[in-house]
Design a protein around this motif. Structure first.
Motif, short mmCIF file in Angstrom:
data_model
loop_
_atom_site.label_atom_id
_atom_site.label_comp_id
_atom_site.label_asym_id
_atom_site.label_seq_id
_atom_site.Cartn_x
_atom_site.Cartn_y
_atom_site.Cartn_z
N THR A 199 -11.42 3.86 -0.84
CA THR A 199 -12.34 3.53 -0.05
C THR A 199 -13.75 4.32 -0.30
OG1 THR A 199 -11.76 4.91 1.85
CG2 THR A 199 -10.84 2.56 1.91
N MET A 211 -2.12 0.82 -5.32
CA MET A 211 -1.94 -0.54 -5.16
C MET A 211 -1.38 -1.23 -6.38
SD MET A 211 -4.52 -3.49 -3.34
CE MET A 211 -5.41 -3.55 -5.05
N LEU A 242 -12.98 0.02 -2.97
CA LEU A 242 -13.00 -0.75 -1.95
C LEU A 242 -14.16 0.00 -1.00
CD1 LEU A 242 -9.56 -1.25 -0.61
CD2 LEU A 242 -10.89 -2.57 -2.04
N TYR A 277 -5.55 -1.82 6.77
CA TYR A 277 -4.45 -1.19 6.19
C TYR A 277 -3.68 -0.57 7.52
CZ TYR A 277 -7.62 2.83 6.01
OH TYR A 277 -8.56 3.66 6.11
N VAL A 286 -9.10 1.34 -7.72
CA VAL A 286 -9.25 0.14 -7.24
C VAL A 286 -10.58 0.56 -6.01
CG1 VAL A 286 -8.79 -1.79 -5.63
CG2 VAL A 286 -7.26 -1.09 -7.50
N THR A 331 -14.39 -0.61 -10.08
CA THR A 331 -12.84 -0.81 -10.27
C THR A 331 -12.81 -0.35 -11.82
OG1 THR A 331 -12.58 -2.28 -8.32
CG2 THR A 331 -11.00 -2.26 -10.22
N PHE A 345 0.82 -1.17 0.01
CA PHE A 345 -0.04 -0.14 -0.07
C PHE A 345 0.91 1.41 0.09
CE2 PHE A 345 -3.83 1.99 2.44
CZ PHE A 345 -4.59 2.11 1.03
N VAL A 361 -6.13 3.36 -4.72
CA VAL A 361 -7.03 2.61 -3.75
C VAL A 361 -8.13 3.59 -3.13
CG1 VAL A 361 -7.17 1.26 -1.82
CG2 VAL A 361 -5.34 0.75 -3.23
#
Length: 449
Positions: free
Chosen positions: A120, A103, A230, A251, A228, A125, A36, A118
């Motif tokens: 959240t 990532m 999440l 993480y 990506v 994606t 990460f 990445v």
């Protein structure tokens, strides 16, 4: 045997190498991890040493402001003057791709290396794909889906296409499903919804639903090839992996970016946060399934505690307080708080710090000090619902720029959307358990994780 190009030889070698070390998704329940990497870390393959300290600082601020704008636009909040500093142009940079951590993973068969943001705070994606009709410039080679034996476009009749809801671009039921993701600054990504094999941390996941983008326009960052997702929506990686990782990820963000050190992102059993000093707080469900809402009850500076009087919805008689008043987000650097809480923290810090504040020459931060070896500041405690009290040393509350010889409190005011940013998350192992709907925190030396 037919002559093979250097690209084909290289791809075949990578593919065979991954087959030796990868594990099928059936065994992913044992847990797995991946690097990460902070985008400004010298360890990042995208690190640009020619970028000046001023440009790097401006990038951090603009990306955080852009993230705030993204959240406001998706939540249909129209007010644009809620940021404390009115001179900031909050629509100046790309919104979704403005995250701070990247990532590394592989896509397709044979595997093709990708580096993506990445996030959240999003679900879909996507990566840029050839042919690229209107694409932003990226530093990495662009993925060619025609060279992958596992690429499979999805029809408009598929359940995954229906999960896109208003983001799908289907005109006839028997056509290929198209997707379109748009952002508050008019940036967008559009292309084909498909399934493909992803390899993350040595684990191969077949038939992952993702967007193969053939047109992406706007102020996108060159550092990555896409996003990506999440978040907690249906198409996020977390929910697509739910049978193998039990909807768990975690993480640990380093407090600095020393050479040879990386943060990690963990999935499945590797993501369980346990042991002494672990505290947990509930994830609150709201109308927007994607985001992770927590309830911040207040913050303390020393013995002085200040409530978080955030209003998160409006009724016929005016503002109404409710649970879930702040979004925890790995992609936002700064922490955005209600103005009154932010002012109380700043004033308390000024009284406690034995140094004279200096002015931020760019006008972004409201409390800055000259960087010295003797500098110290009080610990700030963030009080979350459920008794989750997070003690934040000054290294987790101040943005430190060694090159500019300056350090500034990484909190700023926003009346509409509150975000718990990644500076405040440093040196905590943070675990998301979406089945239990909790986020757990454990103070951790992330350089040893």
């Amino acid at each position: 045997m037919a002559n093979l190009s250097f690209y084909q030889y290289s791809s075949l070698f990578v593919y065979l190498l991954l087959q030796l070390f990868s594990v099928s998704s059936e065994n992913a329940s044992k847990g797995f991890s991946a690097k990460f990497i902070h985008r400004d870390s010298p360890e990042s393959p995208l690190y640009n040493s020619s970028v000046s300290p001023k440009e790097r600082l401006n990038g951090v601020i603009q990306r955080s402001i852009s993230r705030l704008t993204h959240f406001k636009s998706t939540l249909n909040i129209k007010t644009m003057n809620s940021v404390k500093n009115p001179t900031i142009n909050i629509n100046s940079t790309m919104l979704m791709g403005a995250g701070e951590y990247i990532m590394e993973f592989y896509i397709g068969t044979p595997p093709f290396k990708q580096l993506a943001i990445v996030d959240t705070g999003s679900d879909t994606t996507w990566t840029q794909c050839l042919p690229c009709n209107i694409c932003f410039k990226q530093k990495q080679p662009i993925f060619n889906s025609e060279k992958s034996s596992t690429f499979q476009p999805l029809p408009c009749t598929s359940s995954s296409c229906n999960d896109l809801q208003l983001d799908k671009t289907c005109y006839k039921a028997n056509t290929t499903c198209g997707y379109r993701v748009s952002y508050g600054d008019q940036s967008y990504s559009t292309g084909v919804l498909a399934t493909e094999t992803y390899t993350i941390g040595g684990i191969s996941f077949p038939k992952l639903v993702y967007g193969c983008s053939h047109a992406s326009h706007g102020e996108f960052q060159r550092d990555s090839s896409g996003i990506v997702g999440l978040g907690d929506g249906t198409l996020s990686l977390i929910n697509q992996f739910r049978k193998t990782i039990q909807r768990k990820f975690s993480y640990c963000l380093l407090s600095d970016h020393k050479k040879g050190k990386n943060s990690k992102i963990n999935f499945g059993s590797n993501a369980v946060v346990s042991g002494s000093k672990v505290v947990s707080t509930p994830i609150e469900k709201r109308d927007q399934d994607t985001y992770y809402y927590l309830t911040l009850e207040g913050m303390s500076v020393g013995k002085s505690r200040f409530p978080c009087n955030a209003t998160t919805r409006y009724g016929k008689d005016g503002p109404i307080k409710q649970a879930g008043n702040i979004i925890i987000d790995s992609g936002t650097t700064l922490t955005f708080l209600p103005a009154t809480l932010c002012d109380n923290i700043e004033n308390s810090m000024k009284r406690a710090i034995n140094a004279h504040p200096i002015q931020d020459p760019e006008g972004y931060f409201t409390l800055c000090y000259k960087k010295t070896k003797k500098f110290t500041a009080p610990t700030i405690t963030a009080h979350f619902a459920g008794g989750a009290d997070l003690k934040l040393p000054w290294t987790s509350t101040f943005y430190i720029d060694d090159d500019l010889d300056m350090m500034c409190l990484g909190f700023t005011a926003s009346e509409d959307v509150n975000i718990y940013g990644n500076i405040a998350q440093r040196d905590y192992l943070i675990g998301y358990d979406l089945d239990k709907q909790i986020v757990s925190f454990k103070p951790t030396d992330c350089s040893k994780e």
